[in-house]
Design an enzyme around this catalytic site. Structure first.
Site, PDB file in Angstrom:
ATOM      1  N   TYR A   1      30.103  -0.023   4.036  1.00 11.56           N
ATOM      2  CA  TYR A   1      29.670   0.769   2.885  1.00 11.56           C
ATOM      3  C   TYR A   1      30.861   0.940   1.951  1.00 11.56           C
ATOM      4  O   TYR A   1      31.837   1.599   2.294  1.00 11.56           O
ATOM      5  CB  TYR A   1      29.183   2.120   3.395  1.00 11.56           C
TER       6      TYR A   1
ATOM      7  N   GLY B   1       0.839  -1.188   0.000  1.00 13.00           N
ATOM      8  CA  GLY B   1       0.000   0.000   0.000  1.00 13.00           C
ATOM      9  C   GLY B   1       0.870   1.232   0.000  1.00 13.00           C
ATOM     10  O   GLY B   1       2.087   1.146  -0.218  1.00 13.00           O
TER      11      GLY B   1
END
Lengths: 559, 559
Positions: free
Chosen positions: A451, A254
């Site tokens: 990262y 949704g």
């Protein structure tokens, strides 16, 4: 104005200094930029909308559709620069109320039209691209007009926002009342609250403020079968936590229309501080110790030696840095070995001071050289600049991408090495050079995110450059899976990571996610193909998994 | 030996001092105890097992079945004391491996036999009772033999346990390695890791260590459709978090066999400290401020004036306390108004000292009188004693029960008043007296849990006493729902709270939970009737919700 083919505001430019260019050329070879397509020619390629009878809230204007066709992955980037942005959504709309969203979803369901929820369009994993897996038309729902601070309960420190609010707008509305959310992902300038929730985003100061999971207190999601309302109860033992269903749902269940978030009064004090460690191991052990002792700093980052060197060159100021390097050398920190850490201190003056003092004490125990706030100030000043630097690099013929994971401490260093090596091996196989470096950006008591950034030369044309990236992406993702890391710590799954998700969730986990999607979206209109791949893709992903097992064994054997 | 009809080890007894008895009689009237059934007569009432052809791991022995028939809710208590413990499980078993659990579930599925997962049997919400909603036989799976520390990754601070390990055993195994989990619910002596996870438990020092949600890092759950394995990745943005599916699943999806938990080295220092506030508002505001400033203490509790007075009497030592009261009076804290807070300080010596100092500074700002560690020591000494005191009370003719919720700060005081008033009103309607008091036991930046205790006289017989409790339970639950609180902050849902859950989860939330259950347990064998009520019960619960709306309006009107 926002760039149609890249990051951010086109008034912002951060040219590459000559030292940086020379440095990069020395690492990856001389680069030759690829020609950029112009806007007009890109626009001409937008086909006619397949929606004949649009809902009154829709725009089928070609420019609107072009500006919503792509996110910020390197694949998106190449598409935008080449001027080949398709497939396109057939229409775009900007709902202003939950009722609008409800109506749009009902209409899309009736018409069997696919829906792409759109926040800031900053996805680096293909969350918002139109896919052509079937012939149904596509509508992009841009949430940008639902951006109001609707309520601020100061006693409970809960703010209610329209979910389409972007970072700076959100913080400005809170700042006017003396509050902050404190969620600062790299994409903060453009990304939205709803997007953060839908992708389980994490900000630079998550150590203090938590990930978006910890900030998200409740709210509303419009789904094809009704509205899911989640009350802002601070904690409960009453069965399944519905917030956790919405978090990471990536538009498959949704559209988040309203979000209640946990805020704090704007801190009296905030500062960032640089510390250099003689080597990786000492820096790693120090961050681990600070995290495990729960010392309440607000940020912890650690660059590995290659990132430390690279950033020093890319930042410019060779004379100033020369002085710093000489000082560090005297103190036992040598280039190529030393690692820079960045530590944030946030809170009341006394709280921040105490936390910083405790952290620095730990740093010293691990051989860290505290160099004070100036470097921290510099970091703070350019904390949202990286995506802009991609332009500068691009203009010089360099392509940049990043990938990231999270693993437990006993596995952090090995995973980092494996990730970097995978990129280097992929480069070697292709006969290209690559510059790779890494930092730990989010520290937890149990482990850390990892990262990794890599820079390579664009090839002679777009298709070959894309193929290079695909090879890098595959190699890096497989390395993560082989190390038992998550396929994403902060970027989400989208389409780019969907085939690697089953390795992490297992067969049952995937069934659970698919089961939820089938319940909430029986017509299969919500962002299909993202997060949970469709059946065809999953057949491929099983192949990926078995490949991973091979790779896993390989790594075990070589370790 | 463990009591068959009450709490804990039968060697432990804490007789009611005469002042306490007098005090209680002055509040609720003279009490006359009900006669306890003896073990032999209770045992005689266990009917023959309905399982003719048991799995080799099962025991159909009557005593085993009796000892697994009831938990620790007041309804369970009355059943045990009356000697009417049925309905009973038809068999009990103690698996020793995940493979045993897998086989048992497969066998139960084939035979269409219902399964009740059993940890420490300490549920106060009916999680482990056999229900007679249909005619299928029932097997209780006691996880108590799966209790080993299987792995301790000290670098990552992650411990892997068999999920049936109980609190003291878990801490002892960790302590031998210098570690702690730090999860101390009131039920700690008997409750198990798997039970904590399945019910989203919270311990007394959750302020430091987190709720079980924050401790649970991953693990394994055996379900009727296979094994759900959850890797111990510290954080991720990769779709739905499967830990959150297992947490609060209350045996409806499967049985947790193995749990990885986040541990910390045993703290160098731990102490608890008493602070008195002149009145409720000042104490409330102080805890709110400490929580919102993230001062890293390890525990925060605040008793309201009635609880403060009651505990002082129940603790005995009238002469010592007389001195304390005189001192407090001189400092402006008067009985009937003053509130006692308990603050924990845990960590390295310097960390704990700093945190305590910051907290006490805040206390002083809000008029708090710091009375030092002796009262804290006393609290620590008797921190797991409350369930034992229930015996003492029972023997004197008093019945005790508690109920709890969590709401945001802007709603804490009003909800507390409403909860207490609901119990008083229910008592008045029944023409009985009740003693009610409350404390805040778990403080969050956004709100607090509210934990209310009430004491009333047993009636002339068991059925009437049970009816009294049912009336109290209904009134208190409806008050919570009307105030927008969770139906449980730490006890879970079970059967007692199941009809109030839809008010909190909404229609869609209930659909999601039912959808998961249908996926994982297509045969409907896993702990049916708990958490998510079956259809018949839900019709009732809709009535409850509309009743709540009426009640809600009533409250709004009177406020």
């Amino acid at each position: 104005m926002r760039r149609w083919n890249g990051w951010g505001d086109d008034a912002n430019n951060f040219p590459l200094n000559k030292h940086a260019r020379k440095f990069l050329e020395s690492r990856v070879g001389k680069a030759k930029a690829l020609p950029d397509a112009d806007f007009k020619s890109a626009l001409k390629k937008v086909p006619e909308s397949r929606i004949d009878n649009p809902h009154p809230l829709l725009s089928t204007d070609a420019e609107d559709r072009l500006r919503h066709a792509r996110g910020q992955s390197l694949e998106d980037w190449l598409a935008m620069r080449e001027g080949e942005l398709g497939p396109f959504p057939d229409a775009v709309c900007w709902p202003e109320t939950s009722e609008d969203v409800k109506q749009l979803l009902a209409w899309a369901g009736e018409q069997n039209i696919k829906v792409i929820p759109y926040g800031g369009g900053t996805s680096v994993a293909g969350h918002i691209i139109a896919t052509s897996s079937d012939k149904r038309p596509i509508v992009t729902i841009d949430m940008g007009r639902m951006r109001q601070l609707e309520d601020l309960d100061t006693a409970s420190q809960i703010a209610t926002f329209g979910a389409g609010v972007a970072g700076p707008d959100l913080e400005a509305q809170l700042k006017a009342r003396g509050y902050t959310l404190g969620h600062y992902p790299q994409s903060w300038e453009l990304s939205t609250l709803g997007g953060w929730i839908a992708t389980r985003s994490s900000g630079q100061q998550s150590y203090r403020y938590g990930r978006i999971e910890q900030m998200f207190a409740g709210g509303e999601m419009e789904t094809p079968i009704g509205t899911l309302e989640i009350p802002e109860i601070p904690a409960n033992s009453a069965g399944q936590d519905m917030r956790e269903l919405v978090l990471g749902s990536e538009g498959r269940l949704g559209i988040i229309t309203k979000a209640k978030v946990r805020v704090t009064p704007k801190a009296e004090h905030e500062s960032f501080h640089g510390v250099f460690f003689p080597n990786w191991q000492q820096g790693h052990d120090c961050l681990q110790a600070i995290g495990q002792e729960k010392i309440p700093v607000s940020m912890l980052r650690l660059s590995n030696p290659e990132e430390t060197s690279s950033h020093m060159v890319l930042a410019g100021h060779p004379y100033l840095l020369g002085g710093l390097k000489r000082y560090l050398k005297l103190r036992g920190c040598h280039e190529g070995q030393m690692c820079v850490a960045m530590i944030g201190a946030t809170g009341s003056k006394s709280f921040a001071k105490t936390a910083l003092k405790q952290a620095i004490k730990q740093c010293k125990r691990f051989g860290g050289i505290y160099i004070g706030a100036p470097l921290g100030k510099k970091w703070e000043h350019s904390r949202f600049r990286s995506p802009y630097v991609r332009h500068t690099m691009w203009d010089a013929g360099f392509a940049v991408d990043t990938f990231e994971t999270c693993v437990k401490w006993s596995n952090v260093s090995k995973t980092m090495q494996t990730m970097e090596q995978a990129v280097k091996d992929a480069a070697q196989e292709m006969g290209v050079k690559v510059q790779v470096f890494t930092h730990l950006s989010h520290v937890y008591a149990q482990g850390s995110s990892i990262y990794t950034t890599y820079i390579f030369n664009v090839a002679k044309d777009y298709p070959e450059t894309l193929q290079r990236w695909k090879n890098f992406k595959k190699a890096s993702s497989e390395a993560i899976v082989a190390c038992g890391g998550t396929i994403s710590h902060q970027h989400g799954v989208g389409v780019d990571h969907a085939s690697y998700l089953p390795a992490e969730k297992g067969e049952l986990g995937m069934k659970v996610m698919r089961n939820n999607i089938q319940l909430m979206d029986p017509g299969g209109i919500m962002n299909p193909g993202k997060l949970v791949a469709d059946i065809e893709t999953e057949v491929d992903s099983l192949a990926v998994q078995s490949l991973d097992k091979k790779k896993q064994q390989q790594i075990k054997q070589t370790a």
